[in-house]
Design a protein around this motif. Structure first.
Motif, short mmCIF file in Angstrom:
data_model
loop_
_atom_site.label_atom_id
_atom_site.label_comp_id
_atom_site.label_asym_id
_atom_site.label_seq_id
_atom_site.Cartn_x
_atom_site.Cartn_y
_atom_site.Cartn_z
N THR A 1 -3.49 6.52 -5.57
CA THR A 1 -3.33 5.48 -4.46
C THR A 1 -2.71 4.33 -5.49
OG1 THR A 1 -5.51 4.55 -4.68
CG2 THR A 1 -4.93 6.16 -3.11
N ASN A 2 -2.15 3.38 -4.49
CA ASN A 2 -1.65 1.90 -5.48
C ASN A 2 -2.96 1.24 -6.23
OD1 ASN A 2 -2.20 1.27 -2.60
ND2 ASN A 2 -2.10 -0.66 -3.27
N THR A 3 -3.98 1.65 -5.22
CA THR A 3 -5.48 0.88 -6.21
C THR A 3 -5.92 1.96 -7.24
OG1 THR A 3 -6.65 1.85 -4.40
CG2 THR A 3 -5.58 -0.19 -3.89
N GLY A 4 -5.38 2.94 -7.22
CA GLY A 4 -6.01 3.76 -8.48
C GLY A 4 -6.85 4.91 -8.15
N ASN B 1 0.58 -1.16 -0.10
CA ASN B 1 -0.13 0.15 0.06
C ASN B 1 0.81 1.19 0.10
OD1 ASN B 1 -2.60 -1.39 0.26
ND2 ASN B 1 -2.09 -1.78 2.27
N ARG C 1 -0.44 -0.23 -14.15
CA ARG C 1 -1.24 -1.31 -13.56
C ARG C 1 -0.23 -2.43 -12.76
NH1 ARG C 1 -5.00 -4.45 -17.18
NH2 ARG C 1 -5.24 -5.68 -15.26
N THR C 2 0.77 -2.38 -12.98
CA THR C 2 1.50 -3.81 -12.35
C THR C 2 2.87 -2.86 -11.54
OG1 THR C 2 2.60 -4.43 -14.47
CG2 THR C 2 0.63 -5.59 -13.69
N SER D 1 5.05 0.48 -9.65
CA SER D 1 4.82 1.26 -9.01
C SER D 1 5.35 2.60 -9.93
CB SER D 1 5.75 1.43 -7.93
OG SER D 1 7.19 0.92 -7.88
#
Length: 115
Positions: free
Chosen positions: A51-54, A30, A73-74, A76
């Motif tokens: 965020t890392n979840t978009g 996260n 998407r995959t 950082s």
């Protein structure tokens, strides 16, 4: 942890640029990544966050409707698409990685908007 920005350049008003930022050397699942900018004589301003979840919180009025943050998407890695650039967008643009209570910054990339 290493944060590296790229894509800064000189463009004319009304032009577009796409900045990239890659963060490596960490394993936290996260995290939050943001773009900031700082013009000469002015305070650093946050222009976009993802965020890392978009999840993307709202943009400041100064860039709303012109700037768009996105992520790979995959990896950082994030991007900042900047359209309809104005002279007042001239600044050094910095990428920030935030994990738990720590912040990591890139070295910055210069964006100059001038005719």
């Amino acid at each position: 942890v290493q944060v590296v920005e790229s894509g800064g350049a000189s463009v004319q008003p009304g032009g577009s640029l796409r900045l990239s930022c890659a963060a490596t050397g960490f394993t936290f699942a996260n995290y939050v990544m943001s773009w900031y900018r700082q013009a000469p004589g002015k305070e650093r301003e946050k222009v976009a966050t993802i965020t890392n979840t978009g999840i993307v919180p709202d943009y400041p009025d100064s860039v709303k409707g012109r700037f768009t943050i996105s992520r790979h998407r995959t990896m950082s890695k994030i991007y900042l698409q900047m359209n309809s650039l104005k002279p007042e967008d001239t600044a050094v643009y910095y990428c920030q990685l935030r994990v738990i209570d720590r912040e990591f910054w890139g070295q910055g990339t210069q964006v100059t908007v001038s005719s």
